[in-house]
Design a protein around this motif. Structure first.
Motif, PDB file in Angstrom:
ATOM      1  N   ILE A 110      25.016  38.091  41.610  1.00 48.64           N
ATOM      2  CA  ILE A 110      25.915  38.636  40.593  1.00 48.64           C
ATOM      3  C   ILE A 110      27.353  38.224  40.867  1.00 48.64           C
ATOM      4  N   ALA A 111      27.645  37.887  42.122  1.00 50.09           N
ATOM      5  CA  ALA A 111      29.023  37.707  42.562  1.00 50.09           C
ATOM      6  C   ALA A 111      29.781  36.675  41.745  1.00 50.09           C
ATOM      7  N   ALA A 112      29.167  35.538  41.452  1.00 42.08           N
ATOM      8  CA  ALA A 112      29.876  34.483  40.735  1.00 42.08           C
ATOM      9  C   ALA A 112      30.298  34.945  39.344  1.00 42.08           C
ATOM     10  N   SER A 113      29.438  35.716  38.667  1.00 44.10           N
ATOM     11  CA  SER A 113      29.776  36.205  37.332  1.00 44.10           C
ATOM     12  C   SER A 113      30.967  37.152  37.375  1.00 44.10           C
ATOM     13  N   VAL A 114      30.948  38.089  38.323  1.00 49.38           N
ATOM     14  CA  VAL A 114      32.057  39.038  38.429  1.00 49.38           C
ATOM     15  C   VAL A 114      33.345  38.301  38.802  1.00 49.38           C
ATOM     16  N   ALA A 115      33.248  37.349  39.712  1.00 45.14           N
ATOM     17  CA  ALA A 115      34.435  36.611  40.144  1.00 45.14           C
ATOM     18  C   ALA A 115      35.072  35.860  38.984  1.00 45.14           C
ATOM     19  N   GLU A 116      34.260  35.202  38.168  1.00 43.28           N
ATOM     20  CA  GLU A 116      34.806  34.499  37.006  1.00 43.28           C
ATOM     21  C   GLU A 116      35.485  35.473  36.049  1.00 43.28           C
ATOM     22  N   PHE A 117      34.882  36.632  35.874  1.00 43.88           N
ATOM     23  CA  PHE A 117      35.435  37.653  34.981  1.00 43.88           C
ATOM     24  C   PHE A 117      36.806  38.109  35.484  1.00 43.88           C
ATOM     25  N   VAL A 118      36.907  38.337  36.791  1.00 42.97           N
ATOM     26  CA  VAL A 118      38.171  38.782  37.387  1.00 42.97           C
ATOM     27  C   VAL A 118      39.253  37.726  37.198  1.00 42.97           C
ATOM     28  N   VAL A 119      38.927  36.476  37.481  1.00 42.33           N
ATOM     29  CA  VAL A 119      39.913  35.409  37.332  1.00 42.33           C
ATOM     30  C   VAL A 119      40.310  35.244  35.866  1.00 42.33           C
ATOM     31  N   ALA A 120      39.340  35.397  34.959  1.00 46.10           N
ATOM     32  CA  ALA A 120      39.654  35.319  33.531  1.00 46.10           C
ATOM     33  C   ALA A 120      40.630  36.423  33.120  1.00 46.10           C
TER      34      ALA A 120
END
Length: 338
Positions: A110-120
Motif C-alpha cells: 500500500i505504501a507506494a499509493s499513499v506516498a504518491e498521494f502525499v506528494v500530490a
C-alpha cells in the motif's frame, strides 16, 4: 483436488475479492490446494468458522470478521493468516501469535499509493493549483489570478515526516530527489538508516517549528493517540501544510479544526474521527478553501490492490513449500505497528 490437498480458506467479502484478486491470482490460489470460497457476497463470524475447518492457511482482508482468542484451539491446523490489507491489530489478537499462529500482511504494497498521494497533496498546495483553477472558473482575470496565488517550489521546502514505517519511508524516497530537506520523527529510526534515506532525525517540536509541510505516518498506539494537539499545532509555521493520511486518532480533531478555521495553516485530510464523514461535518464547509478532504482514499489504487492480493497468495505458497515468508508480522513487531 485429492483429499490430502491442503485446505485454504478465503475469508473475503465478494467486494474485497474482486478488488484484491485478479484472474491470475485466483488461478494461482486454486492451484495451491483445496480452496474454500464464501458462498455469499458477505461474510460473518459463522462463515469464518465453517470455512476454517481443517484449513492450514486463510486469506483475509477488509471486511473479514476479527478472530477471537480461542480461534487457535478451534482450528489447530491453521498455520497462517495472510492479510491482504495493512493493519492486523484489530484482526488477530496478540495471544494467537503467542500460540504459534503466523501472520503476514500486505502493508508494504500500500505504501507506494499513499506516498504518491502525499506528494500530490504537497505539490497541489505548494503550487496552489486548485486555487488557480477555481479562480479562473469563476471568471478571474488571467494575470490577477496568477498574482493572487503564491507559487512555492516543493524542492525548496522543509518537509517533516512523523513515522518511518513502510509508508513514511516511501514518502521519503519520493521527496528526497526533489531536493527537499526532510526531517523525520521516529524513535526507532537509527542514524545509519536516516543517512541511507538522505533524511535527518528530529524531535517532534523542532520538526513542527521548522517544517513547511508535515505528514503523519505513525501507528496508533497509547503513546501516539492525540500526539498532535493544540500545543503542537501552534508550533507550525504560518502557511504550513498539515497532511494526515494515517489515522485520525493521532490528532486532536477539535484542536485541528480550530487551527484551520483560523486560516493560519493549510491542511490535506484523508482520515477523520467519524467515517464516512457526516454530511454536516464542519470539514465539508466550503469556506475552508485552504483544506482538501478525501474519503480515506490515499492507499486505494487498482495496482496496489492487486499487488496486495498477489503478495498474500504468494505468501500462502511459500508456507506450503516451507519457504521463508516475505511479509511476516512477528510478535515483537506487533506492539509498534498500526
Amino acid at each position: 483436488m485429492s483429499e490430502q490437498a491442503p485446505v485454504i480458506a478465503v475469508l473475503l467479502t465478494e467486494k474485497t475479492r474482486r478488488m484484491m484478486l485478479d484472474d491470475a491470482a485466483v488461478a494461482q490460489l486454486n492451484a495451491l490446494g483445496d480452496v474454500r470460497w464464501p458462498a455469499g457476497a458477505t461474510i460473518d463470524a459463522g462463515d469464518v468458522e465453517h470455512l476454517l475447518q481443517g484449513a492450514v492457511a486463510c486469506l483475509t482482508g477488509w471486511g473479514t470478521p476479527p478472530f477471537n482468542d480461542a480461534a487457535r484451539q478451534r482450528h489447530p491446523h491453521l498455520a497462517l493468516v495472510a492479510h491482504s490489507a495493512g493493519s492486523i491489530r484489530t484482526l488477530v489478537p496478540a495471544r494467537l501469535f503467542d500460540e504459534g499462529l503466523r501472520v503476514s500482511h500486505a502493508a508494504s504494497k500500500i505504501a507506494a499509493s499513499v506516498a504518491e498521494f502525499v506528494v500530490a497533496e504537497a505539490m497541489l498546495a505548494m503550487r496552489g493549483i486548485h486555487r488557480l483553477h477555481h479562480r479562473l472558473r469563476k471568471g478571474g482575470e488571467w494575470l490577477d489570478v496568477r498574482a493572487a496565488v503564491p507559487q512555492r517550489l516543493l524542492g525548496a521546502r522543509t518537509v517533516g515526516i512523523v513515522g518511518a514505517g513502510y509508508v513514511g519511508r516511501a514518502v521519503m524516497r519520493l521527496l528526497v530527489p526533489f531536493g527537499c530537506r526532510v526531517l523525520v520523527v521516529d524513535p526507532f529510526l537509527d542514524d545509519g538508516d536516516a543517512a541511507a534515506l538522505g533524511v535527518f532525525k528530529a524531535g517532534l517540536d523542532d520538526m513542527l517549528a521548522q517544517a513547511d509541510v508535515v505528514s503523519l505516518h505513525a501507528p496508533v498506539l497509547p503513546e501516539t493517540r492525540h500526539m498532535i494537539g493544540a500545543r503542537e499545532l501552534a508550533l507550525l509555521r504560518p502557511g504550513a501544510l498539515f497532511i494526515n493520511t494515517a489515522r485520525a486518532e493521532l490528532v486532536d480533531e477539535a484542536a485541528l479544526l480550530a487551527e484551520i478555521r483560523s486560516g493560519r495553516i493549510e491542511a490535506a485530510l484523508d482520515v477523520f474521527d467519524d467515517e464516512p464523514l457526516p454530511f454536516d461535518s464542519p470539514f465539508r464547509d466550503p469556506a475552508l478553501a485552504h483544506v482538501t478532504i478525501s474519503p480515506h482514499a490515499a492507499g486505494h489504487t487498482e495496482e496496489a490492490h492487486f499487488s496486495q492480493g498477489r503478495a498474500m497468495v504468494d505468501e500462502i505458497g511459500r508456507l506450503l513449500r516451507r519457504e521463508p515468508l516475505h511479509h511476516e508480522v512477528t510478535r515483537a513487531m506487533l506492539d509498534r505497528m498500526a
